[in-house]
Design an enzyme around this catalytic site. Structure first.
Site, PDB file in Angstrom:
ATOM      1  N   HIS A  79      -0.571  10.541  -2.643  1.00 42.48           N
ATOM      2  CA  HIS A  79      -1.871  10.025  -2.203  1.00 42.48           C
ATOM      3  C   HIS A  79      -2.901  11.132  -2.027  1.00 42.48           C
ATOM      4  O   HIS A  79      -3.986  11.099  -2.600  1.00 42.48           O
ATOM      5  CB  HIS A  79      -1.736   9.245  -0.889  1.00 42.48           C
ATOM      6  CG  HIS A  79      -3.049   8.723  -0.390  1.00 42.48           C
ATOM      7  ND1 HIS A  79      -3.863   9.454   0.454  1.00 42.48           N
ATOM      8  CD2 HIS A  79      -3.709   7.562  -0.645  1.00 42.48           C
ATOM      9  CE1 HIS A  79      -4.961   8.768   0.702  1.00 42.48           C
ATOM     10  NE2 HIS A  79      -4.892   7.618   0.052  1.00 42.48           N
TER      11      HIS A  79
ATOM     12  N   HIS B  25       0.830  -1.200   0.000  1.00 42.51           N
ATOM     13  CA  HIS B  25       0.000   0.000   0.000  1.00 42.51           C
ATOM     14  C   HIS B  25       0.871   1.260   0.000  1.00 42.51           C
ATOM     15  O   HIS B  25       1.715   1.441   0.869  1.00 42.51           O
ATOM     16  CB  HIS B  25      -0.891  -0.030   1.240  1.00 42.51           C
ATOM     17  CG  HIS B  25      -1.808   1.130   1.388  1.00 42.51           C
ATOM     18  ND1 HIS B  25      -1.830   1.911   2.514  1.00 42.51           N
ATOM     19  CD2 HIS B  25      -2.751   1.630   0.554  1.00 42.51           C
ATOM     20  CE1 HIS B  25      -2.757   2.850   2.384  1.00 42.51           C
ATOM     21  NE2 HIS B  25      -3.324   2.704   1.198  1.00 42.51           N
TER      22      HIS B  25
END
Length: 278
Positions: free
Chosen positions: A85, A43
């Site tokens: 992100h 991730h």
């Protein structure tokens, strides 16, 4: 049991003969992959050893032998594809405000090392192209192949696919995004491996008809054996996030028992070590 151990030893010997050196991390990854069908995505490229979504952490997770590195793709003011992100720069960089308001030259003036200033004093926000170059180079040199789990945050399909194809990472990588984006991606490249979210079982048929997905990103809290079975019967894979408080051994075990194809984690080494008994 002895036969399996012998086959594993032969596999390791073959790998060693093909490469001049193999790191302990890669040996651990090969041991895991030889025993488990469950695949792993890091991730935001998290290695626990470098800042998220940076070339530094991508290099470390490549060495860990992950199947996928998840990246978050956004578009700069001058239409360059970059990895971040959040929509804003505040949390992970020394900048502020929306990244979409800056040109690539302005973005490259920033440091993407918040919380890691001492270890990585000059780490920058990478472009998608820099990331793909790194992964392509790794895959050419190593037996362990890693592909990209693309979280399409703010990007058009056409320039994204162009770069993915240029670096030969389009065929095995997967694309996650909202349904509208994935429909556009399907039109641009029907062979792309699209992965919509699945939060309710009764959404499945409509999403299959609209998006022809390769996989579903199934909400972990909705995961159950019947849902996994139903998805697999349609020849679609089951991926899921085990993040935050879910990122623990009990859920790694559950994922295996349910037949989940891939889990996304912030703790790649913890997954390996749980299954290897270390």
């Amino acid at each position: 049991m002895k036969k399996n151990i012998w086959l594993m030893a032969l596999t390791m010997a073959s790998i060693m003969s093909c490469q001049r050196s193999i790191s302990p991390n890669q040996m651990e990854a090969w041991s895991f992959k030889s025993q488990q069908k469950l695949r792993i995505s890091a991730h935001r490229g998290n290695s626990g050893l470098a800042p998220e979504n940076t070339l530094a952490t991508f290099q470390k997770t490549l060495d860990m032998g992950v199947d996928f590195i998840e990246i978050d793709v956004r578009t700069s003011k001058d239409n360059q594809l970059v990895i971040l992100h959040d929509g804003t720069l505040n949390r992970t960089t020394n900048g502020t405000g929306p990244i979409a308001n800056l040109t690539l030259a302005e973005i490259k003036q920033l440091k993407a090392n918040k919380g890691w200033e001492r270890q990585f004093p000059d780490e920058r926000i990478p472009t998608l192209e820099e990331t793909l170059q790194l992964v392509e180079k790794w895959n050419k040199q190593k037996n362990t192949k890693t592909y990209i789990y693309v979280d399409c945050k703010q990007v058009d399909p056409k320039p994204l696919l162009k770069l993915m194809k240029q670096y030969h990472l389009d065929k095995e990588s997967v694309y996650y995004g909202d349904d509208d984006f994935l429909e556009k991606l399907k039109m641009e490249d029907p062979l792309s491996k699209r992965m919509p979210s699945l939060n309710k079982a009764d959404e499945m048929d409509a999403k299959i008809k609209r998006l022809a997905p390769y996989a579903f990103d199934v909400n972990w809290l909705k995961m159950n054996a019947q849902l996994v079975k139903d998805i697999h019967e349609k020849n679609i894979r089951v991926y899921s996030d085990v993040l935050g408080p879910l990122d623990q051994a009990v859920n790694y075990k559950k994922a295996k028992e349910l037949g989940v194809d891939l889990i996304q984690t912030d703790h790649v080494k913890s997954v390996y070590r749980y299954f290897l008994g270390n």
